[in-house]
Scaffold this active site. Sequence first.
Site, PDB file in Angstrom:
ATOM      1  N   TYR A 133      62.737  60.160  41.710  1.00 49.30           N
ATOM      2  CA  TYR A 133      63.935  61.016  41.745  1.00 49.30           C
ATOM      3  C   TYR A 133      65.052  60.226  42.423  1.00 49.30           C
ATOM      4  CZ  TYR A 133      66.865  65.109  43.048  1.00 49.30           C
ATOM      5  OH  TYR A 133      67.893  66.010  43.237  1.00 49.30           O
ATOM      6  N   LYS A 161      64.009  60.475  37.187  1.00 47.28           N
ATOM      7  CA  LYS A 161      65.064  61.499  37.075  1.00 47.28           C
ATOM      8  C   LYS A 161      66.327  60.823  37.565  1.00 47.28           C
ATOM      9  CE  LYS A 161      66.133  65.860  39.555  1.00 47.28           C
ATOM     10  NZ  LYS A 161      67.492  66.026  39.169  1.00 47.28           N
TER      11      LYS A 161
HETATM   12  O1  MN9 Z   1      68.834  68.411  39.717  1.00 44.99           O
HETATM   13  C1  MN9 Z   1      71.076  68.894  40.009  1.00 44.99           C
HETATM   14  N1  MN9 Z   1      71.463  68.232  41.198  1.00 44.99           N
HETATM   15  C2  MN9 Z   1      71.678  68.898  42.319  1.00 44.99           C
HETATM   16  C3  MN9 Z   1      69.928  68.186  39.383  1.00 44.99           C
HETATM   17  O2  MN9 Z   1      71.683  70.106  42.412  1.00 44.99           O
HETATM   18  C4  MN9 Z   1      71.937  68.075  43.538  1.00 44.99           C
HETATM   19  C5  MN9 Z   1      72.173  69.028  38.952  1.00 44.99           C
HETATM   20  O3  MN9 Z   1      71.670  69.917  38.013  1.00 44.99           O
HETATM   21  C6  MN9 Z   1      73.514  69.526  39.500  1.00 44.99           C
HETATM   22  O4  MN9 Z   1      73.301  70.656  40.326  1.00 44.99           O
HETATM   23  C7  MN9 Z   1      74.476  69.938  38.387  1.00 44.99           C
HETATM   24  C8  MN9 Z   1      75.824  70.352  38.955  1.00 44.99           C
HETATM   25  O5  MN9 Z   1      76.513  69.227  39.458  1.00 44.99           O
HETATM   26  O6  MN9 Z   1      74.605  68.923  37.467  1.00 44.99           O
END
Ligand code: MN9
Length: 288
Positions: A133, A161
Amino acid sequence: MKGIYTALLCSFDEQGNVNEKGLREIVRFNIDEQKVDGLYVNGSTGENFLITTEAKKRIFEIVKDEAGNQVKLIAQIGSLNIDEAVDLAKFATDLKYDAISAVTPFYYKFDFEEIKDYYETLVDSVENNLIIYSIPALTGVNMSLGQIGELLNHDKIIGVKFTAPDFFLLERLRHAFPNKLIYSGFDEMLLPASVLNIDGAIGSTFNVNGKRAREIFELAQSGSLTEALAVQKTTNDLITAILDNGLYQTIKEMLKVKGVDAGYCRRPMKQLSPEKIARAQEISAKYI
Ligand code: MN9
């Protein structure tokens, strides 16, 4: 393991305890309504870095119990405490999670040798595969193509990821590792990542926008870029509105409108004001 994975929210009560009924409803909504292929459990979106080991284990149990084998399950077990990470890796593997995933170790400026030792320790501790990740904006850990590649060369490290706006690196990774799994992590950049032939995506906004995410991904794969861009545009209107109002809190309020008891975020995340709750309800009515 390809496809659209929700970075699962967790429902907490006002005291910050796991709300089991609410968590089960979030799982159901993702499987039954958003029709995602899998769930990424205890990631950033699940407020993983704000909770106890005991709560993390309880969440792994509840999600597996509710989802069964209906969708793929990835357990994020990464922690600055490597013993906790190993313990969680074993726990999730015993529960038959399809893979484990671990955030890059953060806060201290670990060098690559240390990062590599962390991943090898985790993956060698279980009979399971691991997904890296990488989220440099939150961890401050930027790995080069060569470094990510060195980790991916391990047989049981099956993918990454990739939550970074670096499409040059993403393309080079795809090219260098055609047989590893690459998941896009920024929902607002799903289309450009899909164009580069990623294997799937993992995102927080899929809790409420999973169907559009699938459309973007599949339209891009079939070469229908104009149509895919139209769906990404609507998606980005939605994401802009969510980010302006407070990311996880707003997604939870949107779910409540749909009858899902998504609960509260844990402190120090703040609660939404009544005005922001009203705004979240408007966003929900407009987009889901
Ligand atoms: O897991 C998410 N990252 C975080 C991935 O929440 C830090 C993304 O889905 C973001 O929330 C999304 C909004 O910026 O892209």
